[in-house]
Design a protein around this motif. Sequence first.
Motif, PDB file in Angstrom:
ATOM      1  N   GLU A   1       0.947  -1.205  -0.173  1.00 35.15           N
ATOM      2  CA  GLU A   1      -0.060   0.110   0.083  1.00 35.15           C
ATOM      3  C   GLU A   1       0.760   1.363   0.132  1.00 35.15           C
ATOM      4  O   GLU A   1       2.185   1.393   0.524  1.00 35.15           O
ATOM      5  CB  GLU A   1      -0.739   0.193   1.040  1.00 35.15           C
ATOM      6  CG  GLU A   1      -2.014  -1.063   1.285  1.00 35.15           C
ATOM      7  CD  GLU A   1      -3.004  -0.869   0.154  1.00 35.15           C
ATOM      8  OE1 GLU A   1      -3.396   0.223  -0.036  1.00 35.15           O
ATOM      9  OE2 GLU A   1      -3.570  -2.002  -0.192  1.00 35.15           O
TER      10      GLU A   1
ATOM     11  N   ASP B   1      -5.146   7.260   8.745  1.00 36.22           N
ATOM     12  CA  ASP B   1      -5.988   6.131   8.091  1.00 36.22           C
ATOM     13  C   ASP B   1      -5.853   4.870   9.038  1.00 36.22           C
ATOM     14  O   ASP B   1      -6.790   4.114   8.923  1.00 36.22           O
ATOM     15  CB  ASP B   1      -4.771   5.507   6.989  1.00 36.22           C
ATOM     16  CG  ASP B   1      -4.600   6.794   5.922  1.00 36.22           C
ATOM     17  OD1 ASP B   1      -5.590   6.973   5.112  1.00 36.22           O
ATOM     18  OD2 ASP B   1      -3.399   7.223   6.053  1.00 36.22           O
TER      19      ASP B   1
ATOM     20  N   GLY C   1      -6.995  -1.116   2.865  1.00 32.11           N
ATOM     21  CA  GLY C   1      -8.376  -0.836   2.842  1.00 32.11           C
ATOM     22  C   GLY C   1      -8.596   0.579   2.568  1.00 32.11           C
ATOM     23  O   GLY C   1      -7.467   1.626   2.265  1.00 32.11           O
ATOM     24  N   PRO C   2      -9.861   0.993   2.146  1.00 33.58           N
ATOM     25  CA  PRO C   2     -10.210   2.469   1.847  1.00 33.58           C
ATOM     26  C   PRO C   2      -9.819   3.491   3.081  1.00 33.58           C
ATOM     27  O   PRO C   2      -9.762   2.896   4.166  1.00 33.58           O
ATOM     28  CB  PRO C   2     -11.735   2.313   1.649  1.00 33.58           C
ATOM     29  CG  PRO C   2     -12.085   1.057   2.512  1.00 33.58           C
ATOM     30  CD  PRO C   2     -11.042   0.230   2.496  1.00 33.58           C
ATOM     31  N   ASN C   3      -9.952   4.644   2.720  1.00 35.21           N
ATOM     32  CA  ASN C   3      -9.262   5.566   3.708  1.00 35.21           C
ATOM     33  C   ASN C   3     -10.595   5.962   4.244  1.00 35.21           C
ATOM     34  O   ASN C   3     -11.723   6.297   3.736  1.00 35.21           O
ATOM     35  CB  ASN C   3      -8.609   6.856   2.933  1.00 35.21           C
ATOM     36  CG  ASN C   3      -7.336   6.459   2.441  1.00 35.21           C
ATOM     37  OD1 ASN C   3      -6.615   5.693   2.767  1.00 35.21           O
ATOM     38  ND2 ASN C   3      -7.008   7.415   1.252  1.00 35.21           N
TER      39      ASN C   3
ATOM     40  N   ASP D   1     -13.411   7.937   5.853  1.00 33.68           N
ATOM     41  CA  ASP D   1     -14.309   9.396   5.710  1.00 33.68           C
ATOM     42  C   ASP D   1     -14.677   9.874   6.950  1.00 33.68           C
ATOM     43  O   ASP D   1     -15.937   9.545   7.333  1.00 33.68           O
ATOM     44  CB  ASP D   1     -15.155   9.172   4.603  1.00 33.68           C
ATOM     45  CG  ASP D   1     -16.110  10.574   4.040  1.00 33.68           C
ATOM     46  OD1 ASP D   1     -15.482  11.509   4.356  1.00 33.68           O
ATOM     47  OD2 ASP D   1     -17.046  10.428   3.602  1.00 33.68           O
TER      48      ASP D   1
END
Length: 358
Positions: free
Chosen positions: A67, A147, A309-311, A313
Motif C-alpha cells: 500500500e 488512516d 483498505g479504503p481511507n 471518511d
Amino acid sequence: MNFDLRTTVGAFALVFLAVVGVAAVGGVVLDGGSPETDAVADDHWRLDTVEPETVSEGGEVEMESSEPSNTVVVHLSSGASGLGGGTSILPIEDGDAPTEADIGSLGGVRRGVAPLTAALVENGHEVRFYGGAFGAEPLPSLLSDADAFVTTSPSALSATDTDAVESFVEAGGRTLVTSDPGGTGALTDFGSPFGVYGKAGYVYDMEHNDANYLSVLGEPTGSGSLTEGVEEAVFRGAAPIGVAGGSTTFTTAETSQLSTTRETGSYGVAVRSDSLAVFGDSSFLEPENAGRADNGVLIGNIADFLVTGPNPDVSFGPGAGPGAVPPGATVPPGGTTPPPEPPEPSGNETDPSGNATA
C-alpha cells in the motif's frame, strides 16, 4: 592373690586376641569389595529434565502489503506525557542520527510497540504518537488526517477522545486496541458500540504455555488477514475477550482456566469486528516477545491490517482543535459562528490612545 592376677591377665589376653582376630577378618571381607546398592534417582538434578518447555523462536516482523504511504496514530496512554503528543519521529532520514531515541530502553513507553512501528516505517508509512489530553495536538485533529489508530490503553482515553475514536471506527478507520487484565471494564465501555466486551480476570494454563502458566498460547480460530501464517502466538497475561456480531480470531487451549472462576476451557483472547481488532494482551507487541512462536508473523499481519483498505471518511469539524465541533455535534449553516465584534465606544469613552472621543 597371685592366682587371681594370673586369671585376670589371661582373660584380658584372650579378649584382646579375639578383638584383633575379628578386625583382621573384617578387613579381609572389606577388601573383597562393598555390597551392590540400588542407583539413586537423580533425574531432578538434570537440567534437561527440569527445564520448562518453551515455544520455538520466530522470525522477523515482515509486511506483505504494498500500500502507498498511510498515517497511523499511536496512543500510548498518559504515561507518554512529555513525549509530545502527535510529534512524528518517522520516517528517519539518512545521515545524522535522529534527534529522538525511540529504540530500546531509551524509548520509554514507545518501546512497547517498537516492532510494530518499525515495520510500518520500514514500509514507507508514517507513525504519529499521541500522548493524551496534554499532547501538542488534539486527537480529533490527528485522526482527521489518519488512516489507522492504535491504542494500548483504552482506559487512558478521555471521554472526548473515546467519542472521536468511535467515530473514526464507524467511518472505517482501521483500529487496533490492546487491553491487559484489569482494564476490561474500560474496554467494554469503549467496545460496546461494536459488540466487543471484556471479562474480569485473566487466563492461565498449567499445561500449554511458554515456560510460565501465565504465558498462554493462542491458536487461530480460522483463516483471515490477522491469522494468516500463524500457528500459535504467545500472550503473557491475557484477558478474555468476547464479541457479538464479529469473529473471535484467537483462542486458548482447552486446558486453560479463568482466574475468577477456575473453570477450565477455551477462552477467546482476540476478536475482530469489521475495522476494529481487539486483543486481551499488549505484551506480544514488545521487542522481547515479538520473536516468540509466531508473534512476529502476527505483528506483521496487524501492520498490514492497519494500512490496507479504503481511507476513512471522517470529519470532526473545522480545525478539530480548540473551539472545534465535537463528535456528534452539528455545525451551523455557513460554518462556525464568528466571535462578536467589539462594541463601538460611546461618546463619553476614550479611544485606545487615551484621547476623549467626541
